[in-house]
Design an enzyme around this catalytic site. Structure first.
Site, PDB file in Angstrom:
ATOM      1  N   ASP A  82       0.850  -1.192   0.000  1.00 28.94           N
ATOM      2  CA  ASP A  82       0.000   0.000   0.000  1.00 28.94           C
ATOM      3  C   ASP A  82       0.890   1.248   0.000  1.00 28.94           C
ATOM      4  OD1 ASP A  82      -2.415   1.392   0.203  1.00 28.94           O
ATOM      5  OD2 ASP A  82      -2.383   1.381   2.407  1.00 28.94           O
ATOM      6  N   ILE A 257      -9.532  -0.158   3.266  1.00 29.70           N
ATOM      7  CA  ILE A 257     -10.049   0.061   4.621  1.00 29.70           C
ATOM      8  C   ILE A 257      -8.956  -0.200   5.649  1.00 29.70           C
ATOM      9  CG2 ILE A 257     -11.707  -0.785   6.350  1.00 29.70           C
ATOM     10  CD1 ILE A 257     -13.488  -1.496   3.792  1.00 29.70           C
ATOM     11  N   SER A 259      -8.703   2.538   8.705  1.00 30.11           N
ATOM     12  CA  SER A 259      -9.160   3.221   9.924  1.00 30.11           C
ATOM     13  C   SER A 259     -10.255   2.445  10.652  1.00 30.11           C
ATOM     14  CB  SER A 259      -9.673   4.625   9.580  1.00 30.11           C
ATOM     15  OG  SER A 259      -8.622   5.406   9.068  1.00 30.11           O
TER      16      SER A 259
HETATM   17  P1  13P Z   1      -8.919   4.717   5.570  1.00 25.04           P
HETATM   18  O1  13P Z   1      -8.085   5.634   6.413  1.00 25.04           O
HETATM   19  O2  13P Z   1     -10.192   5.370   5.158  1.00 25.04           O
HETATM   20  O3  13P Z   1      -9.169   3.408   6.215  1.00 25.04           O
HETATM   21  O4  13P Z   1      -8.116   4.444   4.206  1.00 25.04           O
HETATM   22  C1  13P Z   1      -7.180   3.408   4.112  1.00 25.04           C
HETATM   23  C2  13P Z   1      -6.379   3.473   2.866  1.00 25.04           C
HETATM   24  O5  13P Z   1      -6.687   4.131   1.901  1.00 25.04           O
HETATM   25  C3  13P Z   1      -5.169   2.644   2.809  1.00 25.04           C
HETATM   26  O6  13P Z   1      -4.445   2.844   1.654  1.00 25.04           O
HETATM   27  O1  G3H Z   2      -3.409   4.835   3.568  1.00 21.23           O
HETATM   28  C1  G3H Z   2      -2.722   4.599   4.536  1.00 21.23           C
HETATM   29  C2  G3H Z   2      -2.986   3.459   5.432  1.00 21.23           C
HETATM   30  O2  G3H Z   2      -4.028   3.754   6.315  1.00 21.23           O
HETATM   31  C3  G3H Z   2      -1.737   3.029   6.107  1.00 21.23           C
HETATM   32  O3  G3H Z   2      -1.411   3.849   7.172  1.00 21.23           O
HETATM   33  O4  G3H Z   2       1.005   4.364   6.843  1.00 21.23           O
HETATM   34  O5  G3H Z   2      -0.086   4.531   9.109  1.00 21.23           O
HETATM   35  O6  G3H Z   2       0.333   2.298   8.065  1.00 21.23           O
HETATM   36  P1  G3H Z   2       0.064   3.770   7.837  1.00 21.23           P
HETATM   37 ZN    ZN Z   3      -4.543   4.845   0.910  1.00 25.37          ZN
END
Ligand code: 13P
Ligand code: G3H
Ligand code: ZN
Length: 311
Positions: A82, A257, A259
Site C-alpha cells: 500500500d 479500509i 481506519s
Molecule cells: P482509511 O483511512 O479510510 O481506512 O483508508 C485506508 C487506505 O486508503 C489505505 O491505503
Molecule cells: O493509507 C494509509 C494506510 O491507512 C496506512 O497507514 O502508513 O499509518 O500504516 P500507515
Molecule cells: Zn490509501
C-alpha cells in the site's frame, strides 16, 4: 499460492462489486479479516503499508499472510504493498513475495508520476506482479501518507487515458472526495463523493479497475465506544456505506479500509480495559478486538463490497 488481483478485478468489474483491501499490521488483524473472508467465501486483498512493514517486519507479515493462505486455501488472497513511495520499496516487496504493489507518485508532476510508475510496472510485470498507480491526491493524515487539507486535488478525468496507456499499470487509484484517516468530512456537513468524476474516468478507460483509498466508513458504534471508554475522538466522520456500495457497482474494484480496523480494535480494547481493570494478559483484550475486526469485515463483505460468495 497467493494470487494477483487480475482475475478478482475482472470478475468484480463485470459483477458490479468490489474487493476489500484491508491494511494489516499484526497477527490478530490478519486472523480477524481472513476468518471473515473465509466464512463468506470472499476474495481478499491484504495490504501492507511502508509503516506496517517498518513496525512488524517484512518477513513476519509475509509469513503471517502465507499462514492464512495455508489455513484457508479456498479463498483467493492477494498480498499488496500500500502506498509504495519508491522503486526500491516496490522492488523489495516484489522480490519478497508480494503479488501486487502500489507505486504512489500522486504528489509528483504528471511526467514524474508516469516515469516512476512505468519503471515499477516493467519490473513487476516481468515477475508476474501487478501494479496499482494513483492520479490525484487525497487529503488526510496517516503516519506515512500525509496530505494537508486543502492541498488535495480531484483526479482530472482528461489525464487518465494517457496515464494508463503510458504506464501500463493494472489499476488506478483516483481522488473523488475520500480521504485517509478518521476525520474525512466536517461534522454536520453532508459527505458526497464525486460520482461524476468516477463516471467520466470510466467512460475514458472502460473495463479498467478503479481503486478507492480512504474508504473507511468510521462506524459511529466504534467512535462512541472509544469516546465512552476514555478516548477523545470528537467529530470523526467516514464515507457513507451506501456511497461505497454505489462505487462498487460502478467501476471501483478495490476499496481500501484501514481506519475502521483501528477503530474496531481500539474501541473494544478500551472497553475491555475499563471493564476488567485487573486483567493484564494481552490475549484477554486482543480476543474481543480480533472478534470485532472479524464482525466488521464480515459486514463490509456482505453489505458494502458485495463480494460474498464470489470465489
Ligand atoms: P482509511 O483511512 O479510510 O481506512 O483508508 C485506508 C487506505 O486508503 C489505505 O491505503
Ligand atoms: O493509507 C494509509 C494506510 O491507512 C496506512 O497507514 O502508513 O499509518 O500504516 P500507515
Ligand atoms: Zn490509501
Amino acid at each position: 499460492m497467493l494470487v494477483t488481483t487480475k482475475e478478482m478485478f475482472k470478475k468484480a468489474y463485470d459483477g458490479g462489486y468490489a474487493i476489500g483491501a484491508f491494511n494489516v499490521n499484526n497477527m490478530e488483524i490478519i486472523q480477524g479479516i481472513t476468518e471473515a473472508a473465509n466464512e463468506l467465501n470472499s476474495p481478499l486483498i491484504l495490504q501492507v503499508s511502508k509503516g506496517a512493514r517498518e513496525y512488524a517486519n517484512h518477513t513476519y507479515l509475509v509469513k503471517l499472510v502465507e499462514a492464512a493462505n495455508i489455513l484457508y486455501p479456498n479463498i483467493p488472497i492477494a498480498l499488496h504493498l500500500d502506498h509504495g513511495d519508491s522503486f526500491e520499496l516496490c522492488k523489495s516487496c516484489i522480490d519478497g513475495g508480494f503479488t501486487s504493489v502500489m507505486i504512489d507518485l500522486s504528489g509528483k508532476s504528471f511526467e514524474e508520476n508516469v516515469e516512476g510508475t512505468k519503471k515499477v510496472v516493467e519490473y513487476a510485470h516481468e515477475r508476474g506482479v501487478v501494479v496499482e498507480a494513483e492520479l490525484g491526491t487525497l487529503a488526510g493524515i496517516e503516519d506515512e501518507v500525509n496530505v494537508e487539507e486543502g492541498k488535495q486535488s480531484y483526479t482530472d478525468p482528461s489525464t487518465v487515458e494517457e496515464f494508463v496507456a503510458k504506464t501500463n499499470c493494472d489499476s488506478l487509484a483516483i481522488a473523488i472526495g475520500t480521504s485517509h484517516g478518521a476525520y474525512k468530512f466536517k461534522p454536520g456537513t453532508k459527505p458526497q463523493l464525486r460520482f461524476d468524476i468516477l463516471e467520466e474516468v470510466s467512460k475514458r478507460i472502460p473495463g479498467f479497475p478503479i481503486v478507492l483509498h480512504g474508504s473507511s466508513s468510521v462506524p459511529k458504534e466504534f467512535v462512541d465506544m472509544v469516546n465512552q471508554y476514555g478516548g477523545n475522538m470528537p467529530g470523526a466522520v467516514g464515507v457513507p456505506e451506501d456511497q461505497l456500495r454505489h462505487a462498487a457497482e460502478l467501476s471501483v474494484c478495490k476499496i481500501n479500509i484501514d481506519s475502521d480496523i483501528r477503530l474496531a480494535m481500539t474501541g473494544n480494547i478500551r472497553k475491555y480495559f475499563a471493564e476488567h481493570p485487573d486483567h493484564f494478559d494481552p490475549r484477554q483484550y486482543l480476543k474481543p478486538a480480533r472478534a470485532a475486526v472479524k464482525a466488521m469485515v464480515a459486514h463490509k463483505i456482505k453489505n458494502v463490497l458485495g463480494c460474498a460468495n464470489k470465489i
